[in-house]
Design an enzyme around this catalytic site. Structure first.
Site, short mmCIF file in Angstrom:
data_model
loop_
_atom_site.label_atom_id
_atom_site.label_comp_id
_atom_site.label_asym_id
_atom_site.label_seq_id
_atom_site.Cartn_x
_atom_site.Cartn_y
_atom_site.Cartn_z
N GLU A 147 0.60 -10.27 -17.49
CA GLU A 147 0.28 -9.39 -16.36
C GLU A 147 -0.51 -8.15 -16.78
OE1 GLU A 147 3.52 -7.55 -14.14
OE2 GLU A 147 4.78 -7.52 -15.91
N LYS A 170 2.97 -2.36 -7.62
CA LYS A 170 4.34 -2.22 -8.11
C LYS A 170 5.35 -2.85 -7.17
CE LYS A 170 7.56 -0.53 -10.83
NZ LYS A 170 7.78 -1.26 -12.08
N GLU A 195 10.27 -13.74 -19.62
CA GLU A 195 9.92 -12.33 -19.44
C GLU A 195 8.83 -11.90 -20.43
OE1 GLU A 195 10.25 -10.33 -17.19
OE2 GLU A 195 10.02 -8.33 -18.04
N ARG A 245 1.35 1.56 -5.99
CA ARG A 245 1.61 0.58 -4.91
C ARG A 245 0.37 -0.23 -4.55
NH1 ARG A 245 6.32 1.76 -2.30
NH2 ARG A 245 5.67 0.57 -0.50
N ASN A 265 0.91 0.45 5.94
CA ASN A 265 1.40 -0.37 4.82
C ASN A 265 2.15 -1.54 5.43
OD1 ASN A 265 2.55 -1.42 2.47
ND2 ASN A 265 4.26 0.01 2.54
N GLY A 266 1.72 -2.75 5.12
CA GLY A 266 2.40 -3.93 5.67
C GLY A 266 1.37 -4.94 6.14
N TRP A 317 -3.68 -1.95 -1.38
CA TRP A 317 -3.66 -3.24 -2.08
C TRP A 317 -4.12 -4.25 -1.03
CZ3 TRP A 317 -1.33 -8.07 -1.70
CH2 TRP A 317 -1.40 -8.86 -2.84
N HIS A 322 7.50 -32.82 -24.02
CA HIS A 322 7.30 -33.60 -22.79
C HIS A 322 5.94 -33.32 -22.16
CE1 HIS A 322 11.35 -35.15 -23.04
NE2 HIS A 322 11.71 -33.92 -23.41
N CYS A 328 0.86 -1.17 0.00
CA CYS A 328 0.00 0.00 0.00
C CYS A 328 0.90 1.23 0.00
CB CYS A 328 -0.88 0.01 1.25
SG CYS A 328 -1.82 -1.50 1.43
N LYS A 359 5.24 -10.42 -19.26
CA LYS A 359 4.82 -9.09 -19.70
C LYS A 359 3.42 -9.16 -20.29
CE LYS A 359 6.75 -7.04 -18.21
NZ LYS A 359 7.78 -6.83 -17.24
O1 M6R Z 1 10.82 -4.47 -7.20
P1 M6R Z 1 11.27 -5.84 -7.63
O2 M6R Z 1 12.17 -5.80 -8.82
O3 M6R Z 1 11.87 -6.63 -6.50
O4 M6R Z 1 9.95 -6.58 -8.07
C1 M6R Z 1 9.97 -7.92 -8.45
C2 M6R Z 1 8.67 -8.30 -9.13
O5 M6R Z 1 7.60 -8.07 -8.26
C3 M6R Z 1 8.45 -7.53 -10.42
O6 M6R Z 1 9.50 -7.71 -11.32
C4 M6R Z 1 7.13 -7.97 -11.06
O7 M6R Z 1 7.23 -9.28 -11.51
C5 M6R Z 1 6.74 -7.03 -12.19
N1 M6R Z 1 5.32 -6.79 -12.15
C6 M6R Z 1 7.03 -7.55 -13.53
O8 M6R Z 1 6.67 -6.66 -14.53
#
Ligand code: M6R
Length: 608
Positions: free
Chosen positions: A488, A603, A481, A27, A101-102, A75, A504, A2, A485
């Site tokens: 998500e 994020k 990756e 966040r 936050n936490g 969040w 497999h 958050c 991308k």
């Molecule tokens: O802040 P960080 O790089 O530690 O975050 C890691 C992941 O949460 C982050 O890369 C996440 O997978 C992204 N949404 C990918 O786009």
């Protein structure tokens, strides 16, 4: 996950809080709320949904007078996103109000105890426990009440707290969740992250674990959990304020993709001096580098994917064994580490809870920890033995692009440095690789300029149900990756496979029209990849290929080909990712998705 803000000063608090929350909305964005003190009362506005709803309800904060306030963007962890569960949370008399936050891990136990003492709860959140717990311990001394609850709460928290009976004070405290404070013109401000305060100040204090801050209009005091006063040093933030704004782009993600050439340059250029790689922050002599007998790379999400890429690069160039772990798995598998292990933790935010926990576990076991981090002053940056910053600047879109690209560069530099110092790389090879590295920004730019082609292609696949990404070696890493991308931000199901694995099991999912994105940039794996492409296309798949210029043979096995310019075999991920990012982005835009704030995500993942 958050975002919290707080303000005390001479200006109206609510518009400042809303402005700060807007910068923190990345966040979490399930709900938002603010509480403001005015004329002996604390009033509150909160609402489920995006911040704009709260903005509308309060007319941009105008309807809430008062110069002391706190705010929150959520969040959801405990309790669904709803008006009731939205922060801030009150005690019964509405004399103590909290944003958090936490996660309070022992909140159920605390809740039961409080219920026995007659407290009743309105929400399903763990945060409401904090408000009642403060009420329980409050005897007129806010600082004492704050320290008492800190002794009883387990878990992570950054809190902003107002005591109605102390309207000249704002309290904030942190444990394992980020918190910064700063002076503004005529006031003081708290926030979970730098972008929220940049408009008001560039001089901030990073609050450390179990530190408390008491803010007044024109002063701030710091305390330990034992109420001992402490001195803290102010840190000057050099970011460009505009870096955290959209700057005319439709989305942060598009802006950040376009910032990749700069992020790459800014990450390598200070570390190449007179034909040598100089990573001063590493603080390791050649002997110490030679003495390392294993590298352990630990990260989450996209950062983990850069770790997978770099395993191939380190092992290929430096001939040193590398293990790559998901941070959420790492510490539960009892990893074997010692003082000759270099643990590399990678994180954009520097606040990812699992990565931070992995760092702490590694240090406990005596390993040396290097952080590759984007956010300056973040927890991982401060706790790692050494930190190598990726100079990507603030990244706001939930889907990482420029930080990912900068992480790759930092890892290439590190692998090359290790290879050179360990006698595995000749000087002429180093020079060739440095030339290729320096060419990457303009090559990335060229690929970005091709975006309309990718957009046209993406528009044909807006209704895709499943997408498979395949590759071998570093191309497998890029497939991971590319797949993340896409899924998500577009919510299309996608998976990545090492191409040899298809047979497999997964190939049974391929049917007429299934989209397969195949990446083939590695010469010695090229023929094998071509065979894998033919295997899926003969079963009806539509194949999108990303390959090196000159590999025109690929056109016989693919329906659509994107060519990337020539580079060193270990750097191809930096180029191949560009069309895959653009593909994910344009699919998401075409499907009307909220590209910068995908559903259910945030994020920075500050809970485990
Ligand atoms: O802040 P960080 O790089 O530690 O975050 C890691 C992941 O949460 C982050 O890369 C996440 O997978 C992204 N949404 C990918 O786009």
């Amino acid at each position: 996950m958050c975002g919290i803000v707080g303000y005390i000063g001479s200006q109206q608090a609510a518009p400042i809080l809303l402005d700060g929350l807007e910068k923190l909305e990345y966040r979490g964005y399930d709900s938002a709320g603010i509480a403001v003190y005015d004329s002996g009362e604390v009033s509150m506005a909160k609402s489920k949904g995006r911040l704009k709803v709260l903005n509308e309800i309060t007319h941009g904060g105008e309807t809430m007078p008062g110069t002391l306030g706190i705010g929150h963007t959520r969040w959801a962890t405990h309790g669904s996103p709803s008006d009731i569960n939205a922060h801030p949370h009150f005690n019964k008399e509405k004399s103590i109000v909290v944003v958090h936050n936490g996660i309070i891990e022992n909140y159920l136990k605390l809740k039961k105890k409080l219920e026995k003492k007659g407290y009743s709860f309105m929400s399903e959140t763990d945060t409401e426990v904090i408000a009642h717990l403060l009420d329980h311990y409050y005897d007129g001394n806010p600082l004492r009440a704050v320290t008492k609850i800190m002794h009883r709460m387990e878990g992570s928290y950054a809190l902003g707290i107002i005591f109605r009976d102390h309207p000249d004070e704002l309290y904030a405290v942190r444990k394992d969740s980020p918190l910064i404070v700063g002076h503004t013109d005529g006031g003081s401000i708290i926030a979970s992250d730098v972008p929220a305060v940049l408009k008001y100040t560039r001089d901030v204090y990073f609050i450390e674990n179990e530190e408390i801050v008491r803010l007044k209009k024109d002063s701030m005091e710091f305390f330990t959990v034992d109420e001992e006063p402490i001195e803290k040093e102010c840190v000057r933030i050099e970011w460009d304020v505009n870096a955290a704004e959209k700057g005319g782009y439709e989305h942060f993600m598009l802006k950040e993709m376009n910032e990749q050439p700069k992020a790459i340059t800014d990450t390598f250029s200070p570390r190449i001096k007179e034909g040598k790689i100089v990573i001063e922050e590493l603080n390791m002599s050649a002997e110490e580098i030679q003495d390392i007998d294993k590298i352990m790379i630990v990260a989450c999400g996209s950062a983990y994917h850069t770790g997978v890429t770099s395993k191939y690069v380190f092992e290929g160039l430096a001939r040193i064994p590398v293990e790559v772990d998901l941070a959420s798995e790492f510490r539960y598998r009892k990893p074997i580490l010692n003082e000759r292990t270099l643990v590399v933790v990678i994180s954009q935010s520097g606040e990812t809870a699992d990565t931070l926990a992995a760092l702490r576990e590694s240090k406990k076991q005596g390993a040396r920890v290097l952080g590759i981090v984007n956010v300056v002053g973040s927890s991982i940056a401060r706790e790692a033995d050494n930190v190598m910053y990726t100079w990507a600047g603030p990244e706001i879109a939930v889907a990482t692009t420029k930080a990912y690209s900068a992480q790759l560069i930092a890892l290439y530099l590190l692998a090359m440095k290790f290879a050179y110092e360990r006698g595995q790389m000749k000087d002429e090879v180093l020079q060739e690789m440095l030339e290729d590295l320096k060419a990457l920004p303009s090559q990335v730019e060229m690929l970005l300029n091709n975006k309309s082609k990718i957009q046209r292609f993406a528009n044909r696949y807006l209704a895709a149900r499943d997408v498979f990404f395949i590759g071998r070696g570093v191309d497998y890493a890029i497939s991971l990756e590319g797949s993340l991308k896409l899924k998500e931000i577009s919510y299309i199901h996608s998976e990545a496979y090492a191409a040899g694995e298809l047979k497999h099991g997964t190939i049974s999912l391929i049917e007429e029209g299934t989209l397969v994105a195949a990446v083939l940039t590695q010469k010695e794996l090229y023929k094998k990849m071509l065979s894998n492409m033919v295997e899926v296309s003969t079963r009806g798949a539509f194949v999108l290929a990303v390959t090196n210029e000159g590999n025109t043979e690929v056109e016989r096995a693919a329906d659509y080909v994107v060519y990337i310019p020539e580079t060193n075999r270990y750097f191809t991920n930096s180029l191949a990712i560009i069309p895959l990012q653009l593909f994910g982005y344009y699919i998401a835009v075409g499907r009307g998705c909220d590209v910068d704030k995908p559903r259910n995500l945030a994020k920075s993942v500050t809970v485990e």
